[in-house]
Design an enzyme around this catalytic site. Structure first.
Site, mmCIF file in Angstrom:
data_model
loop_
_atom_site.group_PDB
_atom_site.id
_atom_site.type_symbol
_atom_site.label_atom_id
_atom_site.label_comp_id
_atom_site.label_asym_id
_atom_site.label_seq_id
_atom_site.Cartn_x
_atom_site.Cartn_y
_atom_site.Cartn_z
ATOM 1 N N GLY C 242 0.804 -1.216 0.000
ATOM 2 C CA GLY C 242 0.000 0.000 0.000
ATOM 3 C C GLY C 242 0.840 1.270 0.000
ATOM 4 O O GLY C 242 2.075 1.225 0.129
ATOM 5 N N HIS C 243 0.162 2.402 -0.099
ATOM 6 C CA HIS C 243 0.877 3.676 -0.183
ATOM 7 C C HIS C 243 1.598 4.015 1.125
ATOM 8 O O HIS C 243 1.124 3.729 2.203
ATOM 9 C CB HIS C 243 -0.033 4.824 -0.611
ATOM 10 C CG HIS C 243 -1.284 5.008 0.159
ATOM 11 N ND1 HIS C 243 -2.201 5.966 -0.156
ATOM 12 C CD2 HIS C 243 -1.800 4.343 1.226
ATOM 13 C CE1 HIS C 243 -3.202 5.894 0.686
ATOM 14 N NE2 HIS C 243 -2.993 4.930 1.526
#
Lengths: 340, 340, 340
Positions: C242-243
């Protein structure tokens, strides 16, 4: 993406009230790593301490933090800080991005019967099949594959290597990230004499407006009827949506979620990363499934649902896991003890 | 995919007995959404009530439902309704699909030493490497990448963006959905001085006949020997098959399954969506693993195996999950209570 | 990949001591399937029995097995057998592989402002965006998509259909397998009036040296700051990062792992296949997460952590799982029994 932006120009574009001097900021930053030149945000009064500690040049804050924020520098005051910040990221991105020039790259192969809007942006090595329709302002990045009779709505953006299968449709303003596959065959086979006979998947995928689909996510076409994704649905990366699933409006699913065939998910649901929803189940609107949980039955009431084995150090886990296999027997032993 | 099809033409092609008038049907429908013009199916006598309620114009039914079905309209009677219906979807699809014209698109790049059958269909922007072989009637959709010395058997269909690595082979009549990657390196590294030394993956992937591989599924090449997928195996989307795995004939795995390296899965097994099979295990023939279960040991007996934390409302889950960490201690307390 | 290789040439290249005659071997084999012509390895004295039983022509062994090994044929003696064998696979692969000829395929589309090293290898249908930089000896296979201002370091190899997003960078000697997507948008939306407002993802992905990224794995760009993958990290296939995640040096993650946004994973960690790490958590260096476990809290101490529901035959599982929902109540009943 650093650039000088005057706070006043932000307020002009997005609203809110500017308190303090109308300074330039260079970048948007999370509150923890904000430094001089940063514009950051604090969403709620319970984070008041962050207002004091941050190195940001300016803050977006709610009214209750306005006084504390302006005491240390410039701030923009707004009721809904987080949505404001979301729109601010859009404003920021637009500033730094040249709008792509409409037109079709000479290497793109459009079937003569395809309808591609004159102001669409079609990148190199794109392939568009017979009878497909690409709407106004839509953008197909390099290597996108659009099948026969497929449709891409106005302003939608398909990133590189997206596959949109025959007869599948995407509404307006969708974002489909790289490698996503929309309209592969659903997984349907009839068992017969120890092997499997393929059930051809004759349905398609219908996707509404304002949908976002993550990288390498797969949405299968329906067996007979269509798989349906309603308006405003957001799917993260590596999500698997089986055939004939229906996902209600504004439902969001995090990465690696799997939804098996014919499940019916309500509107305004959230499904945490790695969760699994079994087939032919119904989830009511406003059901929230925790990450990595497995939904094995229909859920008719809104609420938060969880089913995850708690993490432990390995030695403790081994003891408890081994005992778990005797749990039913333990219950019987307790019952026996309870009898006088 | 609506079109008028006479019931008699179906019976002529697929067998079964037509009872009632030889009418046209327009589409195949699930029994629940069937309407006038629909041909639908009811697979077993326990669904007799559906025969009464459906709006379908015609039904495929087993002999025990023939009387009830013909009382309400036309029907096709057959012993094996579900396999019959599977073949009917194939018949239906073939009706609506023009056979693609054999030939190589001018933008396809075939290495001079590649052998591509004259009646294969090679789409735009396909790349085929040195010494690769593409069999009769095989179909490579746009952007497919076939490595050096790789092989695609007769009648196999690779959808857009499939990658088939060097020296990997697929048998006859395979279907490989968009974005699947066959023959990436297995995950092999030797730990050394706090880092990792890559173990080059010198094996390949060998896939039998009549195999289906889902979108964005990955099958890694073997480290020294090959990864092997036997005839008739069906893998859904986003499945991960590690290096040197062996999957026996006619085994089916649903979406998001992960099988770690060197696992040996028997024939006629099924693995539910999101399940994980650890490495170096053996599963006997006819083992069935429930969705989202984790196989941590070899399974030598056929049967159904499950290991899933039951879903609950979040508050109840929290209580039980917290208690689970004391389970072994609770067992000891029960033991103590049992001692007089 | 069979070819005759003299043992002496191996020792000359990789070190170790050759005992016995300097014979040719044809292939590298696992000890179990080794046959005449095979060179195999036995890594530790506890596998001494394998030395006796194998059909291999020659073995790589540690000093303690040298005597037993040379009694049956030729052997190479080395202290670190497994790392030696890893380097041997690299030696073997290099022998059988012609180095690709540097140069840009005529169908590759390089933006005029892109900098591509003269000795890079750029395959057919590659697209490289404005201002991108491709380092010396880097290799971009067919259909690779490199965004604007992206960077690929020296000697890195991107397999077919890889997408590297705008402004994302990969260091030297990376291997990125087919279909991987680096730099898709992180999953960020602000809830607003029942729907979602997109938070544009303004950060990028920064990847260090000697990193390997598996097929169809996704690494999202950061929301404001960057997502960071340190040197020597190894990610298997179908992994989701994920970011704003940070992964420390030499950490390895097996297939189908999901790491949610802003998690901070230490160095020298391992995460087993199918495990999930929730967002905003920190894992210390040398944390090892077992396959399919769910990390729901930060882990500040090195060690092995596990949380998996134990697999059982389905009938037993049903009983225990049903009882599990009463576990908290059972604890209370035990408490009550304990009170005199």
């Amino acid at each position: 993406m650093n650039r000088p932006v005057r706070l006043g120009s932000i307020v002009q574009a997005l609203g809110g009230e500017l308190l303090g001097p109308d300074v330039d900021v260079q970048r948007l930053s999370p509150i923890e790593t904000a430094a001089p030149g940063s514009l950051s945000f604090v969403s709620a009064p319970r984070f008041a301490r962050q207002v004091e500690l941050t190195g940001a040049s300016a803050l977006v804050v709610p009214p209750m933090l306005a006084e504390a924020a302006v005491a240390r520098g410039s701030c923009i005051v707004t009721d809904d800080v987080y949505p404001y910040f979301a729109r601010l990221t859009q404003f920021w991105k637009a500033l730094g991005t040249e709008a792509p020039v409409p037109g079709v790259h000479p290497t793109a192969l459009l079937h003569p019967s395809a309808h591609v809007s004159a102001d669409a942006v079609v990148g190199p090595y794109v392939v568009v099949g017979a009878g497909a329709r690409i709407g106004a302002g839509a953008r197909l990045d390099d290597h996108v594959s659009v099948g026969a009779e497929a449709q891409v709505g106005e302003g939608s953006h398909l990133y590189p290597h997206v596959t949109l299968g025959d007869r599948c449709s995407i509404g307006a303003r969708a974002v489909v990230h790289a490698g996503a596959v929309i309209g592969a065959d659903g997984f349907g086979f009839a068992p017969y004499q120890g092997g499997w006979i393929k059930i051809e998947q004759l349905g398609a995928v219908r996707i509404g407006d304002d949908v976002e689909i993550g990288a390498n996510t797969c949405i299968d076409r329906g067996a007979l009827d269509d798989t349906v994704i309603d308006n405003g649905v957001k799917l993260d990366n590596l999500v698997q949506i089986g055939h004939n699933v229906h996902i209600g409006a504004h439902t969001a699913m995090a990465g690696c979620v799997g939804v098996a065939g014919s499940a019916r998910i309500g509107s305004h649901c959230t499904v945490g990363g790695g969760a699994v929803v079994l087939g032919h189940l119904s989830l009511a609107d406003h059901v929230h499934v925790s990450a990595a949980s497995v939904v094995t039955r229909s859920l008719s009431k809104p609420g938060q649902y969880t089913g995850v084995f708690p993490l432990d150090d390995n030695a403790s886990w081994e003891k408890n896991a081994a005992t778990l296999k005797q749990l039913h027997a333990l219950r019987d032993r307790i019952k026996k003890l309870e009898r006088p």
